[in-house]
Each structure stands twice: as C-alpha cells, then as structure tokens.
Design a protein around this motif. Structure first.
Motif, short mmCIF file in Angstrom:
data_model
loop_
_atom_site.label_atom_id
_atom_site.label_comp_id
_atom_site.label_asym_id
_atom_site.label_seq_id
_atom_site.Cartn_x
_atom_site.Cartn_y
_atom_site.Cartn_z
N GLY A 261 -6.44 -3.75 -4.78
CA GLY A 261 -6.45 -2.30 -4.01
C GLY A 261 -7.44 -2.70 -3.06
N LEU A 262 -7.53 -1.78 -2.10
CA LEU A 262 -8.44 -1.65 -1.01
C LEU A 262 -9.50 -0.32 -1.10
N GLU B 289 -12.13 -5.06 -1.04
CA GLU B 289 -11.28 -5.34 -1.91
C GLU B 289 -11.32 -5.69 -3.43
N TRP C 194 -11.63 1.58 1.53
CA TRP C 194 -12.25 1.75 3.17
C TRP C 194 -13.29 2.60 3.26
N ILE D 17 0.81 -1.21 -0.09
CA ILE D 17 -0.14 -0.19 0.03
C ILE D 17 0.66 1.26 -0.04
N GLY E 3 -2.63 6.42 -2.65
CA GLY E 3 -4.09 6.33 -2.62
C GLY E 3 -4.81 7.65 -2.57
N ASP F 63 -3.46 2.19 -4.91
CA ASP F 63 -3.56 0.84 -3.80
C ASP F 63 -4.77 1.09 -2.80
N ILE F 64 -5.12 2.29 -2.56
CA ILE F 64 -6.08 2.34 -1.53
C ILE F 64 -7.05 3.60 -1.76
N HIS G 1 -9.85 5.69 0.44
CA HIS G 1 -10.78 5.86 1.84
C HIS G 1 -11.92 7.08 1.71
#
Length: 401
Positions: free
Chosen positions: A340-341, A394, A343, A245, A248, A308-309, A311
């Motif tokens: 990738g995440l 994910e 959130w 990570i 993002g 990668d992320i 949020h």
C-alpha cells in the motif's frame, strides 16, 4: 542414624528461641499486610514491574453497574455519563468473544479531566432534543475526550432541510444554506464562507476551501509533476498495477476534493476532518463522499493491512508533537496493506528540523521510498527558512512485519 532413645531432650532456651522467631515473623507479616503502602512499593520497583506483579497476582473482578456508580471516583460525574460508561451486563450472559458477561462502552481518557464541560455536554433530557452544542462537543473531542460519550437525545438539525443535489451535480455545486446548522460558525451561510478569504481578516483553517470555483477546481488536475512537489494522482497510481488502488483514507482532507478526484477514478476515499469554524463534514457529505469526524490523535478506525492508499496534505506537519506524530505514522503503516501507498503531500517544517528530526522519524517506520522531493516553502517569507517535503512511500510487499 541415631535411634530416638539416644536423643537428648531440647533445652528450655532452644524452645524459647523458636517461639520468639515464629512470633517475630508473624508480627512482620501482619504489619506488612495491614500497613502496606503502594507509594513505598513504587519507590522500590519500576512501574512496569508493579503493574505486571499486580496483574498476575490479583484475580480479575467485574465491578457491577451499581458499585461503579457508588464509588468515590464517580461521584462528580454526570448521571447520563455514568449510565453510558458503567458496565452493562449482557442479556444472554457470558460471551466468549468478549471473554466476559459485561460490556464497558469506551470514551476518551480526557473526558473526565474537564468535568465542567463534560457536565454541560451530558446535561439534556433523555429521549428529547440535544442542546445545540457543536462547539462544546468539538472542544471536548480536541482535548482528548475522543470518542465522545454517546447521548440519548436527537441532535440539532436545520428546520427547513433541503435534500442534497444528485450525483454528479453535487460534486462541484455549493449545497443549500438550509443543509447546515450554522450556530457554531462565524459565517452563517455559504456565501460568507466562499468569500471569507477576501472579506475576513485573521486566520481560518482552509480559508478558501469552500470556493469550488477557485483553487479547489484545479487541485490534482495536472498530468505531470515535472519532478516537483506536486505529484499528480495519475503518476501515483501508475506506481502500482492497474486497478489495485481501490480504497483509502485522506487525513485532514479539507472539503474532500482529493476524495472527489479519486472517486472519478472509481477509488473510494474516506476523508477525516474537523469542523474548525466551518461545516466541513456537512460539506464533504453534500459532495457525495464519506466524511469521518475525528482528530489526528485518534487511532485510525480501520483493521490492520486493509487500505490501499493513505494521503495527507499539509495536516501532518511540525505543529504535531514529535512523539504523537511517530505514533500516527506507525498507525498509517498499520492500516495499509503490504504494497500500500502513503502519499505525504507537502509536509512542512523548518529546514534544520527536516534533516535532524522528521526525516529520521519517517524513515524509522519502515516504508520504502518511491518518491522523496524537498523544496522551499515561501508563502510566509524566505526568512523563516521553511521547507516542504512531498513523499510517496510504500509499505513493503514482502516482510512488512
């Protein structure tokens, strides 16, 4: 086959028949092409069919800069708006990347729907100073004039600008009042912003965010969530191999405390924010992280499969029209790399909405569920039956397409 000498001459009536038939067909063709009505066509065929037919049958043409400015559709538009948005011929001619010899700068579809505001925004002395009109610009942007048209003028700036604090002091230090143009805001200094939760009545977005010694100081500092709604950063990062990570986005990230926490872990986060009665973008930049001034309606300005992320806390919730939210969630999926995440931090809605509307919408996008925690939202009273959802989702590492 009969030889020609056995053919009988055609009768006069037969010849007249063919003449009348030909004349009738020519007349029908003439009337249909001369008095063609797009309304009658639209009533007979689906719109998509019409668009496809017209696209395939009409050769593409490029409208020149002068022709565009002379057209009736543009006669009420500001001259500087036309100067920017009209087609501009490329100095070196045809460009294979554009597949054209002309470039058309983009503006939001809502710009021309609010002509009075657009005229005010585009009225300025070219090569001079822009009006101090942040409120007007943000109003246009939030109405769908996004991106705003570029302008050929210098923006308002503080007369006695003070350099930002150096890193790492800047992260948790309130910047100088002289780093902001305060015209657009109710508060005229940072002391007012920091204390407005106690001094001012009424609602303001992220009302206590500018107080870096208050709640912001403890955000995302816990080491364990104990199965609750408040996931910790380290718990989230632990779901992926160490170091994977790296970059993002935080959507609607307030004063970018999430980005600051991630920067302290060598992760680069870009934070989107508007300036809703506060200099959020200036404040974010003063902390040494990157602000991105854009609304939730705008397509995310990142290429597919790169982050990668992503949020977002509180912003993505039931105040957004459901279809628009659906598009936004797919846009988040688009920019995340496989694995990738996403959130989704404290999404809120009423209890029945979560089960009937939002859970199916989120699940339809195609994320894998790593965490999915639902809890009651009680800050406005239990009688409203509001719920929070915190989810860690994910993008599939394999077969994400």
């Amino acid at each position: 086959m009969d030889s020609p000498r056995h053919h009988k001459p055609r009768s006069l009536s037969t010849s007249l028949f063919f003449v009348v038939l030909l004349s009738t067909n020519l007349l029908t063709f003439f009337l249909s092409t001369t008095f063609y009505s797009p309304c009658s066509l639209a009533s007979s065929f689906p719109a998509a069919t019409i668009r496809t037919t017209l696209t395939n049958s009409i050769p593409s043409t490029t409208v020149s800069h002068d022709e565009f400015k002379r057209s009736d559709a543009t006669k009420d538009l500001p001259p500087e708006f036309l100067a920017f948005t009209s087609g501009h011929s490329l100095p070196l001619g045809f460009n294979s990347n554009l597949d054209s010899d002309t470039i058309f700068p983009p503006v939001g579809s809502g710009c021309t729907k609010y002509l009075d505001d657009l005229r005010r925004f585009m009225m300025y002395p070219a090569n001079g100073s822009c009006p101090d009109d942040e409120l007007l610009a943000q109003k246009l942007l939030l109405r769908g004039c996004e991106p705003l048209p570029r302008r050929r003028c210098r923006p308002a700036a503080p007369p006695d600008y003070v350099e930002p604090y150096p890193y790492p002091t800047c992260i948790w230090t309130t910047p100088s009042d002289n780093s902001v143009v305060w015209t657009a805001y109710t508060c005229k200094d940072y002391d007012c912003l920091i204390n407005r939760k106690h001094r001012q009545k009424g609602f303001d977005d992220c009302k206590d965010c500018f107080d870096l010694e208050g709640r912001e100081k403890s955000r995302w500092t816990a080491t364990e969530s104990h199965g609750g709604l408040d996931f910790t950063i380290d718990e989230v990062l632990a779901t992926k191999p160490p170091g994977t990570i790296r970059i993002g986005l935080d959507i609607g990230g307030g004063v970018a405390t999430f980005a600051v926490r991630m920067m302290q872990r060598n992760i680069t986060i870009v934070t989107t924010s508007m300036n809703l009665n506060g200099p959020f973008n200036s404040f974010i930049a003063s902390r040494g992280v990157v602000p991105l001034y854009m609304s939730i309606s705008q397509r995310l300005p990142f290429f597919d499969n790169t982050l990668d992320i992503v949020h977002s806390m509180h912003v993505l919730s039931n105040w957004i029209p459901t279809t628009l939210l659906h598009f936004l969630l797919f846009d988040v999926y688009r920019v995340l790399r496989p694995g990738g995440l996403f959130w989704l931090d404290h999404f809120f809605c009423s209890g029945d909405q979560l089960e009937k509307v939002y859970a199916p919408v989120i699940e339809s996008v195609g994320f894998n569920k790593l965490k999915w925690i639902v809890g009651r939202k009680l800050d406005r009273g239990p009688e409203l039956q509001e719920m929070y959802l915190s989810a860690l989702l994910e993008k599939p590492l394999k077969n994400s397409w």
